[in-house]
Design a protein around this motif. Structure first.
Motif, PDB file in Angstrom:
ATOM      1  N   TYR A 157      22.701  62.645  54.729  1.00 21.73           N
ATOM      2  CA  TYR A 157      21.451  61.960  55.025  1.00 21.73           C
ATOM      3  C   TYR A 157      20.345  62.443  54.086  1.00 21.73           C
ATOM      4  N   LEU A 158      19.366  61.582  53.905  1.00 24.38           N
ATOM      5  CA  LEU A 158      18.177  61.903  53.124  1.00 24.38           C
ATOM      6  C   LEU A 158      17.005  61.978  54.090  1.00 24.38           C
ATOM      7  N   ALA A 159      16.493  63.199  54.306  1.00 23.69           N
ATOM      8  CA  ALA A 159      15.332  63.380  55.177  1.00 23.69           C
ATOM      9  C   ALA A 159      14.079  63.089  54.362  1.00 23.69           C
ATOM     10  N   LYS A 160      13.426  61.971  54.661  1.00 23.35           N
ATOM     11  CA  LYS A 160      12.255  61.548  53.900  1.00 23.35           C
ATOM     12  C   LYS A 160      11.003  62.254  54.416  1.00 23.35           C
ATOM     13  N   GLY A 161      10.163  62.712  53.492  1.00 24.67           N
ATOM     14  CA  GLY A 161       8.999  63.495  53.891  1.00 24.67           C
ATOM     15  C   GLY A 161       7.672  62.787  53.811  1.00 24.67           C
ATOM     16  N   ASP A 171      11.558  65.255  49.850  1.00 21.68           N
ATOM     17  CA  ASP A 171      12.712  64.515  50.349  1.00 21.68           C
ATOM     18  C   ASP A 171      13.913  65.429  50.181  1.00 21.68           C
ATOM     19  N   VAL A 172      14.731  65.542  51.222  1.00 16.19           N
ATOM     20  CA  VAL A 172      15.837  66.495  51.205  1.00 16.19           C
ATOM     21  C   VAL A 172      17.155  65.770  51.453  1.00 16.19           C
ATOM     22  N   GLN A 181      19.664  69.419  48.582  1.00 20.52           N
ATOM     23  CA  GLN A 181      18.961  69.134  47.325  1.00 20.52           C
ATOM     24  C   GLN A 181      17.571  68.611  47.673  1.00 20.52           C
ATOM     25  N   VAL A 182      16.556  69.239  47.104  1.00 25.88           N
ATOM     26  CA  VAL A 182      15.172  68.924  47.460  1.00 25.88           C
ATOM     27  C   VAL A 182      14.443  68.311  46.270  1.00 25.88           C
TER      28      VAL A 182
END
Length: 251
Positions: A157-161, A171-172, A181-182
């Protein structure tokens, strides 16, 4: 080379800033061929959503079948679903396809309007399992159980910031068994953020459909969204749409 065939399964935004309309613009500007399976029709603008009508699950399935059986599909983006029954039929259709799938677990519009009830959110589980990547924003990630809940599912998943506070947006990318990966970048200060999640997820799907690996597809998509934020035309008195045409000068 022929353009990658990208199928967007999502809701329609009458004001053009998010949903199917944002997806078509994004896919087209990034060199893809956009197809759609509309799940719901909304009456909305930059101030909010005033009415939603979900299509029948049979109609959503028929749209997917029509695209797959004739034109073909290289990648899929999933956005607003509209009902748990639609979530189930979409999952059933996509389980039969061997293509990358990007799932944007849309729950709340940028304006704050609720676009998924509890039963629909429960139906997200099957879609998250089959997706190549799930792209929750801050409140969506929390609703899905946070990092611990996502780790228990064993999915990428891509945790959107963008919804977090502070001058920097992070974004992680989290993939099972790999270090996170950040990506960090200065926050673009603007109220014109309507459709950022739709735009990002459809941009990632377009990159994957074109043969990019996941990291490269995310990097291209992030650059596209940031260029579109800077080029926002300033329409509406609320959360305005992005300037999708920006890719012309950023490509």
């Amino acid at each position: 080379m022929k353009p990658p065939r990208i199928l967007s399964i999502a809701g329609s935004d009458s004001s053009g800033g998010a949903g199917i309309q944002a997806d078509i613009k994004t896919i087209t500007m990034l060199g893809g061929y956009a197809m759609t399976a509309i799940t719901a029709v909304t009456a909305q603008n930059t101030l909010g959503v005033t009415m939603v009508e979900a299509l029948s699950p049979a109609m959503v399935a028929a749209q997917i079948d029509a695209c797959v059986s004739d034109v073909g599909v290289d990648a899929v983006k999933i956005g607003m679903l509209g009902s748990p029954e639609i979530a189930a039929v979409v999952a059933a259709r996509l389980e039969a396809l061997d293509v990358p799938v990007v799932f944007d677990p849309v729950m709340i519009a940028t304006s704050g309007s609720v676009l998924a009830d509890a039963a629909t959110i429960a139906g997200f589980e099957r879609l998250m399992r089959l997706a190549t990547l799930t792209t929750p924003n801050v409140p969506e990630l929390e609703a899905l159980g946070g990092p611990d809940g996502m780790a228990a599912r064993g999915i990428a998943y891509l945790a959107k910031g963008g919804d977090a506070e502070g001058p920097t947006v992070e974004d992680v990318l989290v993939m099972p068994g790999q270090p996170p990966q950040v990506w960090s970048a200065p926050r673009i200060m603007t109220r014109h953020t309507h459709g950022t999640g739709c735009t990002l997820s459809s941009a990632i799907a377009t990159g994957l459909g074109a043969g990019l690996d996941l990291v490269a597809a995310i990097e291209q998509a992030r650059a596209f969204v940031r260029a579109a934020l800077v080029a926002a035309p300033g329409y509406g008195s609320g959360s305005g749409p992005l300037g999708h045409q920006a890719v012309q000068s950023s490509s």
